[in-house]
Design a protein around this motif. Structure first.
Motif, PDB file in Angstrom:
ATOM      1  N   MET A 191       0.842  -1.185   0.000  1.00  0.00           N
ATOM      2  CA  MET A 191       0.000   0.000   0.000  1.00  0.00           C
ATOM      3  C   MET A 191       0.885   1.246   0.000  1.00  0.00           C
ATOM      4  N   PRO A 192       0.413   2.310  -0.670  1.00  0.00           N
ATOM      5  CA  PRO A 192       1.167   3.566  -0.647  1.00  0.00           C
ATOM      6  C   PRO A 192       1.218   4.147   0.771  1.00  0.00           C
ATOM      7  N   VAL A 193       2.267   4.911   1.049  1.00  0.00           N
ATOM      8  CA  VAL A 193       2.463   5.519   2.363  1.00  0.00           C
ATOM      9  C   VAL A 193       2.199   7.018   2.260  1.00  0.00           C
ATOM     10  N   VAL A 194       1.400   7.545   3.207  1.00  0.00           N
ATOM     11  CA  VAL A 194       1.185   8.987   3.300  1.00  0.00           C
ATOM     12  C   VAL A 194       1.834   9.497   4.575  1.00  0.00           C
TER      13      VAL A 194
ATOM     14  N   GLY B 165      -9.763  11.894   7.045  1.00  0.00           N
ATOM     15  CA  GLY B 165     -10.061  10.959   8.132  1.00  0.00           C
ATOM     16  C   GLY B 165      -9.808   9.511   7.753  1.00  0.00           C
ATOM     17  N   ARG B 166      -9.937   8.640   8.741  1.00  0.00           N
ATOM     18  CA  ARG B 166      -9.577   7.228   8.556  1.00  0.00           C
ATOM     19  C   ARG B 166     -10.476   6.486   7.577  1.00  0.00           C
ATOM     20  N   SER B 167     -11.734   6.905   7.409  1.00  0.00           N
ATOM     21  CA  SER B 167     -12.607   6.225   6.437  1.00  0.00           C
ATOM     22  C   SER B 167     -12.058   6.352   5.015  1.00  0.00           C
TER      23      SER B 167
ATOM     24  N   ARG C 113      -7.759   0.782   3.988  1.00  0.00           N
ATOM     25  CA  ARG C 113      -7.454  -0.178   2.918  1.00  0.00           C
ATOM     26  C   ARG C 113      -6.868   0.479   1.658  1.00  0.00           C
ATOM     27  N   ARG C 114      -6.419   1.727   1.788  1.00  0.00           N
ATOM     28  CA  ARG C 114      -5.805   2.418   0.653  1.00  0.00           C
ATOM     29  C   ARG C 114      -4.388   2.889   0.945  1.00  0.00           C
ATOM     30  N   PHE C 115      -4.152   3.318   2.202  1.00  0.00           N
ATOM     31  CA  PHE C 115      -2.864   3.913   2.564  1.00  0.00           C
ATOM     32  C   PHE C 115      -2.401   3.422   3.927  1.00  0.00           C
ATOM     33  N   VAL C 116      -1.100   3.474   4.107  1.00  0.00           N
ATOM     34  CA  VAL C 116      -0.472   3.314   5.411  1.00  0.00           C
ATOM     35  C   VAL C 116       0.014   4.713   5.783  1.00  0.00           C
TER      36      VAL C 116
END
Length: 147
Positions: A1-4, A117-119, A123-126
């Motif tokens: 997963m991509p990292v932000v 926010g977390r929603s 399942r898209r980013f770490v």
């Protein structure tokens, strides 16, 4: 997963908002955008909202329209619950674009006009809370990450 990182530049393409500084906040469920509601109206049987996003430093006001999805009670960081208008629109972080629900709120006292926010992240980013601008190409970032 991509990292932000804990802050990123994001895009809301259907609203015409680009390179919007956003704080990544896993403690918040719903994403939030600084906006002033101007008008509620109906188009083709759907409820819409027209709102303004002000960029005071640049002396710019962007007027946007979006489908009004819902009203929700949102509890802010100070523990106060506010009834906020919810819209749904595409959000792009780095190269990933997806639809998110966003509450329209007065964030004039906040450093960032947008909060992710977390929603939206689930399942898209770490999230790497120790770094910034990890999905923002060309932005100066902390040592250890390439742009």
């Amino acid at each position: 997963m991509p990292v932000v990182g804990w802050r990123e530049l994001v895009h809301l393409p259907e609203l015409g908002l680009h390179e919007l500084p956003a704080k990544i906040d896993t403690g918040a469920r719903t994403s939030s955008l600084h906006a002033t509601v101007l008008e509620k109206f109906e188009r083709d049987g759907e409820q819409y909202v027209r709102f303004a996003v002000d960029f005071e430093r640049q002396h710019v006001r962007q007027v946007c329209e979006a489908v009004h999805v819902d009203w929700r009670g949102i509890t802010s960081s100070n523990g106060e619950t506010q009834r906020r208008m919810i819209i749904k629109t595409p959000l792009r972080i780095g190269s990933l674009e997806f639809r998110v629900e966003i509450s329209l709120a007065d964030r004039s006292d906040m450093k960032f006009p947008m909060l992710i926010g977390r929603s939206a992240l689930r399942r898209r980013f770490v999230v790497d809370s120790g770094h910034s601008w990890l999905q923002t190409p060309g932005r100066d970032v902390e040592k250890g990450y390439k742009t």
